[in-house]
Design a protein around this motif. Structure first.
Motif, mmCIF file in Angstrom:
data_model
loop_
_atom_site.group_PDB
_atom_site.id
_atom_site.type_symbol
_atom_site.label_atom_id
_atom_site.label_comp_id
_atom_site.label_asym_id
_atom_site.label_seq_id
_atom_site.Cartn_x
_atom_site.Cartn_y
_atom_site.Cartn_z
ATOM 1 N N SER A 227 0.813 -1.216 0.000
ATOM 2 C CA SER A 227 0.000 0.000 0.000
ATOM 3 C C SER A 227 0.844 1.263 0.000
ATOM 4 O O SER A 227 0.312 2.354 -0.176
ATOM 5 N N MET A 228 2.152 1.142 0.227
ATOM 6 C CA MET A 228 3.033 2.300 0.261
ATOM 7 C C MET A 228 3.951 2.352 -0.951
ATOM 8 O O MET A 228 4.914 3.106 -0.964
ATOM 9 N N ARG A 229 3.670 1.555 -1.961
ATOM 10 C CA ARG A 229 4.477 1.553 -3.172
ATOM 11 C C ARG A 229 3.619 1.972 -4.363
ATOM 12 O O ARG A 229 2.433 2.195 -4.251
ATOM 13 N N GLY A 230 4.249 2.037 -5.520
ATOM 14 C CA GLY A 230 3.527 2.344 -6.735
ATOM 15 C C GLY A 230 3.917 3.694 -7.296
ATOM 16 O O GLY A 230 4.618 4.479 -6.657
ATOM 17 N N PRO A 231 3.465 4.003 -8.519
ATOM 18 C CA PRO A 231 3.784 5.304 -9.132
ATOM 19 C C PRO A 231 3.170 6.449 -8.356
ATOM 20 O O PRO A 231 2.192 6.282 -7.620
ATOM 21 N N PRO A 291 -6.910 8.476 -5.622
ATOM 22 C CA PRO A 291 -5.913 7.763 -6.432
ATOM 23 C C PRO A 291 -5.697 6.352 -5.927
ATOM 24 O O PRO A 291 -5.933 6.046 -4.750
ATOM 25 N N GLU A 292 -5.239 5.483 -6.815
ATOM 26 C CA GLU A 292 -4.974 4.103 -6.439
ATOM 27 C C GLU A 292 -3.632 3.951 -5.741
ATOM 28 O O GLU A 292 -3.352 2.903 -5.164
ATOM 29 N N GLU A 293 -2.804 4.987 -5.801
ATOM 30 C CA GLU A 293 -1.492 4.955 -5.169
ATOM 31 C C GLU A 293 -1.428 6.005 -4.069
ATOM 32 O O GLU A 293 -2.171 6.981 -4.076
ATOM 33 N N PRO A 294 -0.507 5.833 -3.128
ATOM 34 C CA PRO A 294 -0.369 6.816 -2.044
ATOM 35 C C PRO A 294 0.193 8.139 -2.535
ATOM 36 O O PRO A 294 0.892 8.202 -3.558
ATOM 37 N N LEU A 295 -0.123 9.202 -1.815
ATOM 38 C CA LEU A 295 0.458 10.509 -2.086
ATOM 39 C C LEU A 295 1.859 10.577 -1.481
ATOM 40 O O LEU A 295 2.243 9.740 -0.665
ATOM 41 N N VAL A 296 2.607 11.602 -1.884
ATOM 42 C CA VAL A 296 3.942 11.836 -1.339
ATOM 43 C C VAL A 296 3.908 13.138 -0.552
ATOM 44 O O VAL A 296 3.554 14.188 -1.093
ATOM 45 N N ILE A 297 4.269 13.076 0.720
ATOM 46 C CA ILE A 297 4.241 14.234 1.601
ATOM 47 C C ILE A 297 5.630 14.434 2.203
ATOM 48 O O ILE A 297 6.279 13.478 2.630
ATOM 49 N N THR A 298 6.071 15.689 2.234
ATOM 50 C CA THR A 298 7.353 16.025 2.845
ATOM 51 C C THR A 298 7.164 16.257 4.339
ATOM 52 O O THR A 298 6.315 17.050 4.746
ATOM 53 N N VAL A 299 7.939 15.554 5.141
ATOM 54 C CA VAL A 299 7.934 15.723 6.596
ATOM 55 C C VAL A 299 9.372 15.942 7.041
ATOM 56 O O VAL A 299 10.293 15.997 6.220
ATOM 57 N N GLN A 303 10.679 12.482 2.718
ATOM 58 C CA GLN A 303 9.403 12.274 2.051
ATOM 59 C C GLN A 303 8.841 10.908 2.422
ATOM 60 O O GLN A 303 9.571 9.917 2.460
ATOM 61 N N VAL A 304 7.547 10.866 2.708
ATOM 62 C CA VAL A 304 6.878 9.615 3.034
ATOM 63 C C VAL A 304 5.641 9.475 2.158
ATOM 64 O O VAL A 304 5.066 10.466 1.692
ATOM 65 N N ARG A 305 5.245 8.238 1.933
ATOM 66 C CA ARG A 305 4.020 7.961 1.182
ATOM 67 C C ARG A 305 2.864 7.891 2.162
ATOM 68 O O ARG A 305 2.960 7.220 3.204
ATOM 69 N N VAL A 306 1.785 8.567 1.873
ATOM 70 C CA VAL A 306 0.599 8.547 2.732
ATOM 71 C C VAL A 306 -0.519 7.805 1.990
ATOM 72 O O VAL A 306 -0.957 8.218 0.924
ATOM 73 N N PRO A 307 -0.994 6.687 2.550
ATOM 74 C CA PRO A 307 -1.896 5.779 1.824
ATOM 75 C C PRO A 307 -3.353 6.242 1.827
ATOM 76 O O PRO A 307 -4.203 5.669 2.522
ATOM 77 N N VAL A 308 -3.659 7.247 1.040
ATOM 78 C CA VAL A 308 -5.033 7.748 0.976
ATOM 79 C C VAL A 308 -5.968 6.745 0.313
ATOM 80 O O VAL A 308 -7.197 6.909 0.367
ATOM 81 N N GLN A 309 -5.416 5.715 -0.321
ATOM 82 C CA GLN A 309 -6.249 4.713 -0.989
ATOM 83 C C GLN A 309 -6.798 3.667 -0.021
ATOM 84 O O GLN A 309 -7.662 2.877 -0.394
ATOM 85 N N LEU A 310 -6.333 3.676 1.227
ATOM 86 C CA LEU A 310 -6.798 2.711 2.218
ATOM 87 C C LEU A 310 -8.008 3.247 2.971
ATOM 88 O O LEU A 310 -8.114 4.444 3.215
#
Length: 477
Positions: A227-231, A291-299, A303-310
């Protein structure tokens, strides 16, 4: 001895454009108190702010703009000239306050505008007051300047306290001193350029080390969950920015956040990251396609992927904990920190007018939107104190900060912790992101959802409760 503007500050100042102003807006809301007035608040600010060296100084440019400006203390400094008055229109809620402060701070920080301006604000519901400050990127310092400002203006007791005064940055240099520093800067730039060339040669070896570091992280934590991978998806947060901005406020209780942290493990920051993720998912459901993939957020970690698809809040919380742990272990091994530092050094080697012109061309040609999306926004955390704060004897009941946006990364969420509250400020471009207040409120509502999940379904066992957030939002609309 002259104090030259540093590379990171130079980049932030010289690369801002009309659509990407780089100033930071911060404000506190005060409970009503007897004797509180514009004059009282102005005296508090005017006496406290000059204790900070940069806030009582200015930038002096070099002849023909050849080199970075230097700091100089302002003679006969009068902080009161930077402080203005404003009134929130009726009914005086946080929405009206957000609109007012956004309008007051609009525009870029140019050479004719003070490095900081403040406003004492009345007209809030319940007899409350507010103090807002807009500061140049050379003062904001990635949130450190905001913290220093409020640490100086606010007190831990209703009565005034004594603070130390920072040493000055020196008087305005003579033309000869400016020319001498300009020549010195040219030599330093030559040396810096040589070192950067050497670093480029060593990059091949460093990439091997980074692959080993990534393998080490995978051994410790395993590969990133699916869930934290993908384009990286392209969303409205990547749309070209306009000159307009909007901000919105919300508040979560520190006790609720700590309850979730204790129930599921992980830090309070991870709980807030999960709450932001759930809020963004709900907003995307209402205003577009998730989106089917997580967003990228700067912390802070990178940078971390945030799984908005879950759709399961506990799974989101677990994934955010894993993502931040991986970021901490990697410690910038993806090179993003070093690349940002190198870019700042390159910009600092350019004459200010050249850096500004180059950024204008880059922005007007829309080059930032021509590549694939790399980031969607940023989430920052400020404060951390548990004591009650005061300003001119009035208790602080809210603290909010809006940090600048950058092209192709058009969302900022800043969480400020104070006393028993965690105040959320969301900023975006309203021409791209509508109903920003829904995102802000959604963060607070998502904390409630996580609290319910902690009580009903520890460690994620049982039915998902994220639907409660979406249904609550639809009923409200």
């Amino acid at each position: 001895m002259t104090t030259r503007l540093g590379p990171a500050d130079a980049m932030a100042l010289h690369t801002q454009t009309p659509t990407t102003p780089a100033h930071t807006l911060s404000l506190v809301i005060l409970a009503g108190a007897d004797g509180l007035s514009h004059d009282v608040l102005c005296r508090q600010l005017a006496s406290a702010v000059p204790r900070l060296a940069r806030f009582r100084s200015r930038l002096v440019g070099k002849p023909f703009g050849m080199g970075q400006p230097v700091w100089a203390e302002i003679e006969h400094y009068d902080a009161a000239r930077h402080i203005h008055r404003a009134t929130v229109p009726a009914p005086g809620g946080v929405g009206e306050l957000a609109e007012l402060t956004t309008a007051l701070s609009g525009g870029t920080q140019h050479s004719r505008r003070p490095l900081w301006e403040a406003w004492t604000i009345d007209g809030l519901a319940g007899g409350r007051w507010a103090v807002a400050v807009c500061m140049s990127p050379v003062l904001a310092e990635g949130g450190l300047g905001v913290t220093a400002f409020w640490d100086t203006v606010l007190t831990g007791t209703p009565k005034a306290e004594n603070f130390s005064v920072e040493l000055g940055l020196g008087s305005a240099p003579t033309t000869g001193a400016l020319v001498a520093d300009m020549l010195s800067e040219m030599v330093e730039n030559q040396i810096t350029g040589a070192w950067m060339a050497a670093d480029a040669v060593a990059a091949t070896l460093n990439s091997a080390r980074e692959r080993l570091q990534e393998a080490h992280v995978n051994v410790l934590l395993g590969p990133a969950v699916a869930s934290m991978r993908g384009p990286i998806p392209t969303t409205v947060f990547n749309a070209p920015l306009t000159q307009r901005r909007t901000i919105a406020f919300a508040t979560a209780l520190r006790a609720d956040v700590e309850l979730v942290s204790a129930a599921f493990g992980g830090s309070a920051a991870n709980v807030l990251l999960a709450a932001c993720t759930l809020s963004l998912r709900t907003w995307l459901q209402r205003h577009g396609v998730v989106p089917e993939e997580p967003l990228v957020i700067t912390v802070a970690e990178g940078q971390v992927r945030v799984p908005v698809q879950l759709d399961d809040p506990v799974q989101v919380l677990t994934n955010m904990h894993t993502a931040t742990e991986r970021a901490n272990l990697a410690d910038g091994s993806d090179g993003t920190v070093g690349e940002a530092d190198d870019f700042a050094k390159v910009v600092a080697m350019l004459w200010p007018w050249a850096a500004h012109a180059g950024m204008r061309v880059y922005s007007e040609l829309g080059l930032a939107q021509r590549g694939a999306a790399t980031c969607h926004g940023s989430i920052s955390f400020l404060g951390g104190g548990i004591e009650t704060l005061f300003c001119a004897g009035a208790e602080v009941v809210g603290m909010y900060t809006a940090e600048p946006l950058v092209q192709s990364c058009g969302l900022n969420i800043t969480v400020t912790t104070h006393a028993d509250s965690m105040d959320v400020c969301v900023s975006a471009c309203p021409d791209n992101v509508a109903d920003v207040d829904e995102i802000a409120r959604g963060v607070a509502e998502a904390v409630d959802v996580l609290v319910a999940a902690a009580g009903r379904s520890p460690r994620g066992r049982g039915r998902s409760v994220v639907t409660q957030l979406a249904s609550h939002g639809s009923r409200r609309g």
